[in-house]
Motif scaffolding. Sequence first.
Motif, short mmCIF file in Angstrom:
data_model
loop_
_atom_site.label_atom_id
_atom_site.label_comp_id
_atom_site.label_asym_id
_atom_site.label_seq_id
_atom_site.Cartn_x
_atom_site.Cartn_y
_atom_site.Cartn_z
N ALA A 29 0.83 -1.20 0.00
CA ALA A 29 0.00 0.00 0.00
C ALA A 29 0.86 1.25 0.00
CB ALA A 29 -0.93 0.00 1.21
N ALA A 30 0.37 2.30 -0.64
CA ALA A 30 1.11 3.56 -0.73
C ALA A 30 0.15 4.73 -0.55
CB ALA A 30 1.82 3.68 -2.08
N TYR A 31 0.70 5.84 -0.09
CA TYR A 31 -0.06 7.09 -0.11
C TYR A 31 0.63 8.06 -1.05
CZ TYR A 31 3.26 9.18 3.30
OH TYR A 31 4.39 9.65 3.94
N ALA A 32 -0.17 8.84 -1.75
CA ALA A 32 0.36 9.82 -2.71
C ALA A 32 0.73 11.09 -1.97
CB ALA A 32 -0.67 10.11 -3.79
N SER A 33 1.98 11.49 -2.09
CA SER A 33 2.51 12.63 -1.34
C SER A 33 2.60 13.85 -2.24
CB SER A 33 3.89 12.27 -0.78
OG SER A 33 4.31 13.20 0.18
N GLY A 34 2.07 14.97 -1.77
CA GLY A 34 2.10 16.20 -2.55
C GLY A 34 1.56 17.35 -1.73
N GLY A 35 0.73 18.18 -2.37
CA GLY A 35 0.09 19.27 -1.66
C GLY A 35 1.03 20.36 -1.21
N TYR A 36 2.10 20.61 -1.98
CA TYR A 36 3.07 21.64 -1.62
C TYR A 36 2.52 23.04 -1.91
CZ TYR A 36 6.66 18.05 -1.06
OH TYR A 36 7.37 16.96 -0.63
N TYR A 37 3.14 24.02 -1.28
CA TYR A 37 2.77 25.41 -1.52
C TYR A 37 3.49 25.93 -2.75
CZ TYR A 37 1.11 25.34 3.34
OH TYR A 37 0.46 25.03 4.51
N LEU A 38 2.73 26.44 -3.71
CA LEU A 38 3.27 27.06 -4.91
C LEU A 38 2.59 28.39 -5.12
CD1 LEU A 38 3.21 23.96 -7.30
CD2 LEU A 38 5.23 24.92 -6.20
N ASP A 39 3.27 29.34 -5.74
CA ASP A 39 2.66 30.64 -6.02
C ASP A 39 1.40 30.44 -6.86
OD1 ASP A 39 4.65 31.92 -4.64
OD2 ASP A 39 5.82 32.45 -6.41
N GLY A 40 0.30 31.05 -6.43
CA GLY A 40 -0.95 30.97 -7.17
C GLY A 40 -1.73 29.69 -6.97
N LYS A 41 -1.31 28.84 -6.07
CA LYS A 41 -2.00 27.57 -5.84
C LYS A 41 -3.13 27.78 -4.84
CE LYS A 41 -0.94 22.67 -5.04
NZ LYS A 41 0.17 21.72 -4.75
N THR A 42 -4.33 27.89 -5.32
CA THR A 42 -5.50 28.13 -4.49
C THR A 42 -5.95 26.84 -3.80
OG1 THR A 42 -7.04 27.62 -6.28
CG2 THR A 42 -6.26 29.91 -6.11
N PRO A 43 -6.81 26.95 -2.78
CA PRO A 43 -7.37 25.74 -2.18
C PRO A 43 -8.04 24.83 -3.21
CG PRO A 43 -7.80 27.59 -0.74
CD PRO A 43 -7.20 28.15 -2.00
N GLN A 44 -8.68 25.39 -4.22
CA GLN A 44 -9.33 24.56 -5.23
C GLN A 44 -8.30 23.82 -6.07
OE1 GLN A 44 -12.68 23.85 -5.61
NE2 GLN A 44 -11.72 22.28 -6.89
N LYS A 45 -7.20 24.49 -6.40
CA LYS A 45 -6.14 23.80 -7.16
C LYS A 45 -5.51 22.69 -6.33
CE LYS A 45 -4.97 27.65 -10.22
NZ LYS A 45 -3.92 28.64 -10.62
N LYS A 73 0.80 19.42 2.52
CA LYS A 73 1.57 20.27 3.42
C LYS A 73 0.64 21.19 4.20
CE LYS A 73 5.49 18.65 2.05
NZ LYS A 73 6.34 17.84 2.93
N VAL A 74 1.02 21.50 5.42
CA VAL A 74 0.26 22.44 6.26
C VAL A 74 1.25 23.30 7.04
CG1 VAL A 74 -1.73 20.88 6.51
CG2 VAL A 74 0.10 20.83 8.24
N GLY A 75 0.72 24.40 7.62
CA GLY A 75 1.49 25.19 8.57
C GLY A 75 2.07 26.48 8.07
N ARG A 76 1.91 26.81 6.80
CA ARG A 76 2.52 28.02 6.25
C ARG A 76 1.61 29.24 6.40
NH1 ARG A 76 6.86 28.81 3.01
NH2 ARG A 76 6.94 30.69 1.73
N GLU A 77 0.30 29.03 6.27
CA GLU A 77 -0.64 30.13 6.29
C GLU A 77 -1.27 30.30 7.67
OE1 GLU A 77 -3.45 29.78 3.13
OE2 GLU A 77 -1.92 29.42 1.59
N ASP A 78 -2.10 31.34 7.84
CA ASP A 78 -2.80 31.51 9.11
C ASP A 78 -3.90 30.46 9.22
OD1 ASP A 78 -4.93 32.41 7.51
OD2 ASP A 78 -4.57 34.51 7.95
N LEU A 79 -4.56 30.39 10.37
CA LEU A 79 -5.54 29.33 10.59
C LEU A 79 -6.67 29.36 9.58
CD1 LEU A 79 -5.99 29.02 14.48
CD2 LEU A 79 -4.95 27.38 12.89
N ALA A 80 -7.13 30.54 9.23
CA ALA A 80 -8.22 30.63 8.26
C ALA A 80 -7.78 30.10 6.90
CB ALA A 80 -8.69 32.08 8.13
N GLY A 81 -6.58 30.46 6.49
CA GLY A 81 -6.07 29.97 5.22
C GLY A 81 -5.87 28.47 5.22
#
Length: 373
Positions: free
Chosen positions: A135-151, A170-178
């Motif tokens: 079994a594997a999990y797909a790793s990604g979700g990095y922060y990139l310029d212009g990467k919205t929550p929908q993207k 990835k988590v922890g870069r933005e404020d809680l709301a973001g």
Amino acid sequence: MTRITDVQARTVSIALDDPTSFSNRQVLKRDYSLVRVTGDDGISGIGFCYAGSNAGEVVTRAVRDLLKPVLLGQDTHRVEGLWQEMYQEGLLHGRTGSVMRALSILDVALWERNARAANLPLHRFLGATDEESVAAYASGGYYLDGKTPQKLADEMTGYVDQGFKAVKMKVGREDLAGEEARLAAVREAIGPDVLLMMDANNAWRDLPTALAFMRMAEPYSPYWIEEPFSPDDIDNHRRLAERTPIPVATGEIEAGRWRFKELLDKEAAMILQTDAAVCGGITEFRRIAATAASYGVDICPHWFHDLHVHLVGSTPNAPYVEFFADDKVLNFRKLIDTQLSFRDGRLMLPQTPGLGFGFDEAALDRYATGPWG
């Protein structure tokens, strides 16, 4: 008896196609240190590690100048003994970090060489737990310029559409709301049944900040929170683990069984992310995994799916491989001649000898900072 006749090392440096951000830093390129160990039977084994974003040559020099003399002329199958001798030789230079990474990749190369000599895939040479896939999990979700929550949600949905039943962001870069906007978008997109891992990459310095994030995240049912604090801040890992129902995972840059035992004794992590290219090689990975099993703790190794697919496939308490679907982040993929295949969220175990791949020498020549030596 087969004797070691040659040990070679090389550094490569590859720029990322797009600058990629974590919670508190940005990566523009990756350095890798590569090794090749050859026996007098003519069979070679390879090892490799991530050597940082700069000064990767430090690991390579540790191989060439410090540890290579320990190995030359030795029996290729005396792996445990050679591990101890390399560890002792490097004791004053660094029990973690670059020197331990140099030891790790030489240890991997020895195991890989011996598996090739036995004409067995590495996972079978080590004593397989799985026959065909893991079994594997797909790793990604990095922060990139212009990467919205929908993207971000679209990225995670893409992994699910490929058959993965677990994904990591990835988590922890933005404020809680973001951060909540990102988590909410992903959970809504992937549905309630897909496991969602969160990787903070040492985002927080204090317990209240981490707890505020965890309380926000709990309704989105994350599977774990990874590296919430500095790896040296074991006590805050323990305090957080006591106060949140979300499992704490850590250990990706830890080295040596003793440090992992401290994590286990303090109950600072429910999941260890031991990296064989960092912790002391396959030899030390197996010791750490066995110790963790006696505590009822799982190992979900970090990074390098091409190596760790074999270790998950031969370790009873290792349920997942971390998998990178392209070379945007794990650009080591550009350096090898065969990629893993996957089906229904599972990585297929290689059935050819050793790791099941080799270095692409043309790619090495393109990215190397110098020749083999």
